[in-house]
Design a protein around this motif. Sequence first.
Motif, mmCIF file in Angstrom:
data_model
loop_
_atom_site.group_PDB
_atom_site.id
_atom_site.type_symbol
_atom_site.label_atom_id
_atom_site.label_comp_id
_atom_site.label_asym_id
_atom_site.label_seq_id
_atom_site.Cartn_x
_atom_site.Cartn_y
_atom_site.Cartn_z
ATOM 1 N N VAL A 9 0.847 -1.197 0.000
ATOM 2 C CA VAL A 9 0.000 0.000 0.000
ATOM 3 C C VAL A 9 0.878 1.241 0.000
ATOM 4 C CG1 VAL A 9 -1.724 1.341 1.306
ATOM 5 C CG2 VAL A 9 -1.882 -1.170 1.224
ATOM 6 N N GLY A 10 0.501 2.224 -0.798
ATOM 7 C CA GLY A 10 1.137 3.537 -0.759
ATOM 8 C C GLY A 10 0.157 4.558 -0.211
ATOM 9 N N VAL A 11 0.650 5.473 0.622
ATOM 10 C CA VAL A 11 -0.170 6.563 1.156
ATOM 11 C C VAL A 11 0.558 7.862 0.848
ATOM 12 C CG1 VAL A 11 -1.242 7.599 3.183
ATOM 13 C CG2 VAL A 11 -1.069 5.102 3.010
ATOM 14 N N ILE A 12 -0.085 8.766 0.152
ATOM 15 C CA ILE A 12 0.524 10.048 -0.188
ATOM 16 C C ILE A 12 -0.014 11.097 0.779
ATOM 17 C CG2 ILE A 12 0.976 11.739 -1.992
ATOM 18 C CD1 ILE A 12 0.252 9.581 -4.038
ATOM 19 N N GLY A 13 0.856 11.577 1.652
ATOM 20 C CA GLY A 13 0.458 12.509 2.707
ATOM 21 C C GLY A 13 0.520 11.819 4.049
ATOM 22 N N GLY A 14 1.358 12.341 4.946
ATOM 23 C CA GLY A 14 1.531 11.704 6.249
ATOM 24 C C GLY A 14 1.035 12.534 7.404
ATOM 25 N N ALA A 19 -1.331 9.349 8.221
ATOM 26 C CA ALA A 19 -0.638 8.508 9.201
ATOM 27 C C ALA A 19 -1.579 7.442 9.747
ATOM 28 C CB ALA A 19 -0.093 9.370 10.342
ATOM 29 N N GLY A 20 -2.825 7.813 9.985
ATOM 30 C CA GLY A 20 -3.797 6.837 10.469
ATOM 31 C C GLY A 20 -4.090 5.755 9.452
ATOM 32 N N ILE A 21 -4.194 6.139 8.173
ATOM 33 C CA ILE A 21 -4.431 5.160 7.106
ATOM 34 C C ILE A 21 -3.248 4.201 7.011
ATOM 35 C CG2 ILE A 21 -4.727 4.870 4.618
ATOM 36 C CD1 ILE A 21 -6.184 7.644 4.684
ATOM 37 N N ALA A 22 -2.035 4.766 7.050
ATOM 38 C CA ALA A 22 -0.836 3.922 7.006
ATOM 39 C C ALA A 22 -0.803 2.971 8.196
ATOM 40 C CB ALA A 22 0.415 4.807 7.000
ATOM 41 N N PHE A 25 -3.349 -0.086 7.809
ATOM 42 C CA PHE A 25 -2.943 -1.068 6.812
ATOM 43 C C PHE A 25 -1.711 -1.844 7.271
ATOM 44 C CE2 PHE A 25 -5.589 1.244 3.642
ATOM 45 C CZ PHE A 25 -6.259 0.146 3.124
ATOM 46 N N ALA A 26 -0.751 -1.152 7.888
ATOM 47 C CA ALA A 26 0.439 -1.833 8.398
ATOM 48 C C ALA A 26 0.064 -2.801 9.516
ATOM 49 C CB ALA A 26 1.463 -0.821 8.898
ATOM 50 N N ALA A 27 -0.859 -2.394 10.393
ATOM 51 C CA ALA A 27 -1.303 -3.272 11.475
ATOM 52 C C ALA A 27 -2.008 -4.504 10.919
ATOM 53 C CB ALA A 27 -2.235 -2.511 12.418
ATOM 54 N N GLY A 28 -2.609 -4.363 9.741
ATOM 55 C CA GLY A 28 -3.279 -5.493 9.100
ATOM 56 C C GLY A 28 -2.337 -6.419 8.355
ATOM 57 N N VAL A 69 5.177 -3.736 13.705
ATOM 58 C CA VAL A 69 4.288 -3.113 12.716
ATOM 59 C C VAL A 69 4.999 -1.933 12.045
ATOM 60 C CG1 VAL A 69 2.071 -1.961 12.345
ATOM 61 C CG2 VAL A 69 2.250 -3.812 14.026
ATOM 62 N N LEU A 70 5.685 -1.125 12.847
ATOM 63 C CA LEU A 70 6.391 0.026 12.296
ATOM 64 C C LEU A 70 7.471 -0.406 11.303
ATOM 65 C CD1 LEU A 70 6.440 3.127 12.465
ATOM 66 C CD2 LEU A 70 8.200 2.914 14.239
#
Length: 285
Positions: A9-14, A19-22, A25-28, A69-70
């Motif tokens: 997954v890519g997220v544009i904007g942190g 950050a919450g979206i990232a 998905f990372a936790a999943g 996760v990180l």
Amino acid sequence: MAVTMPGVVGVIGGGRMGAGIAQVFAAGGATVSVVESDDSAVAAARQRIADGLAKAAERGKLAEEPEVVLGRVTVFADLARLSPNADLVVEAVPERAEAKVDVLTRAESVVSENTVLASNTSSLSIAELGAALRGPGRFLGMHFFNPVPASKLVEVVTAPATRESVTGLVRGWVRALGKTDVVVRDSPGFATSRLGVLLGLEAIRMLEEGVADAKAIDDAMELGYRHPMGPLRSTDLVGLDVRLAIAEHLHSTLGERFAPPKLLRDKVAAGELGRKSGRGFYDWS
């Protein structure tokens, strides 16, 4: 409907939303790349994600250690470094059409033709954003809610060009996150912003007119209508500047009932943007 997690997954904007979206998905289990504007923003985004994971672990909402996760998250300032094999790229930049079109078209030139592109916009037209893409059929809206990890809803917004197969795939990803999808056709404000902003603007007018203080207005909705959060506290959480931008867009497309109250404009002009600035309709300092 298949319920699977995208692998990359890519997220544009942190910022707070990105950050919450990232994080979710990372936790999943997904490998997540976050794109920011410069090195200082990269550091801030990484810290937001780390803080969010730590809080999730404290609440017992994380299946793995936060550091694990990180380790699946990479943050950088070069959009060209997005993985061409990404299953999904979500843009979460500020609510300006030109900024969203810019990052979406650049992302489309980097990723494969099979990558789903999504916007986290809360009010801008998905059809108009998608018109700038070579492949609008793989584009839709994924409107997450703040705070992303705790919110159960994702509003999936489809334009006329969006392929049904893409909509189905995204709905499965939303459910794999443990969230609920609501599918809405592209229209100004979709469903949630249109209703939520209207309620918030009326609450601001009531405060402006001296009907009651902020806490009383919020308590009335929380206790009387079982809203989990009152409209003024919710506006503070979203950001008064964000709410003003959405209201201005809806005012231009849907008419006078969405005209922003003077009190909202005055507070934004004074830098009282809500929780992120320390003061809005409440004192957060």
